[in-house]
Design a protein around this motif. Structure first.
Motif, PDB file in Angstrom:
ATOM      1  N   LYS A  17       0.676  -0.648  -0.318  1.00 26.39           N
ATOM      2  CA  LYS A  17       0.326   0.341   0.020  1.00 26.39           C
ATOM      3  C   LYS A  17       1.163   0.912  -0.156  1.00 26.39           C
ATOM      4  CE  LYS A  17      -3.417  -2.274   2.335  1.00 26.39           C
ATOM      5  NZ  LYS A  17      -4.468  -1.924   4.101  1.00 26.39           N
ATOM      6  N   ARG A  24      -5.067   3.200  -2.354  1.00 20.40           N
ATOM      7  CA  ARG A  24      -4.542   2.284  -2.891  1.00 20.40           C
ATOM      8  C   ARG A  24      -4.113   0.315  -2.374  1.00 20.40           C
ATOM      9  NH1 ARG A  24      -2.282   5.653  -8.291  1.00 20.40           N
ATOM     10  NH2 ARG A  24      -1.156   5.839  -5.282  1.00 20.40           N
ATOM     11  N   HIS A  25      -4.108  -0.805  -3.160  1.00 17.56           N
ATOM     12  CA  HIS A  25      -3.321  -1.193  -2.400  1.00 17.56           C
ATOM     13  C   HIS A  25      -3.135  -2.291  -3.380  1.00 17.56           C
ATOM     14  CE1 HIS A  25      -3.858  -5.269  -0.238  1.00 17.56           C
ATOM     15  NE2 HIS A  25      -2.795  -5.392  -0.091  1.00 17.56           N
TER      16      HIS A  25
END
Length: 105
Positions: A17, A24-25
């Motif tokens: 992340k 976002r990942h």
């Protein structure tokens, strides 16, 4: 959906992340696959390497059944096509790996 038989040259797990507060990942296995070049124009010959993302990084455990010396391995990869509205890309929805070789005792 479309299924293709490809050579997987290698793979790398990605699970992070970013610190940019975007939420976002990134979680996938990057599959480095040998793909035939487009021969239709006469400007290419042979094969190239394309990277496909296989969700999620836990799939790396399936690839760890193989040793470095087993690669490249041939697998059936099922793709789905998606678009952003501007560009189309392939998403890996399934990978059928060969049976790993038995370890010699």
């Amino acid at each position: 959906m479309h299924t293709s038989t490809v050579k997987i040259l290698g793979a790398k797990a990605v699970d992070f992340k970013p610190d940019d507060k975007s939420g976002r990942h990134y979680d996938h296995v990057a599959l480095y696959c040998e793909i035939p070049m487009d021969l239709s124009t006469g400007m290419a010959i042979g094969n190239g390497c394309e990277t496909f993302n296989w969700q999620d990084s836990s799939n790396m455990a399936l690839l760890r059944q193989f040793k470095q010396s087993d690669f490249p391995i041939t697998a059936d990869i099922t793709f789905d096509m998606v678009t952003t509205g501007k560009a189309m890309k392939y998403v890996v929805v399934g990978v059928k790996l060969p049976i790993p070789p038995k370890a010699v005792a």
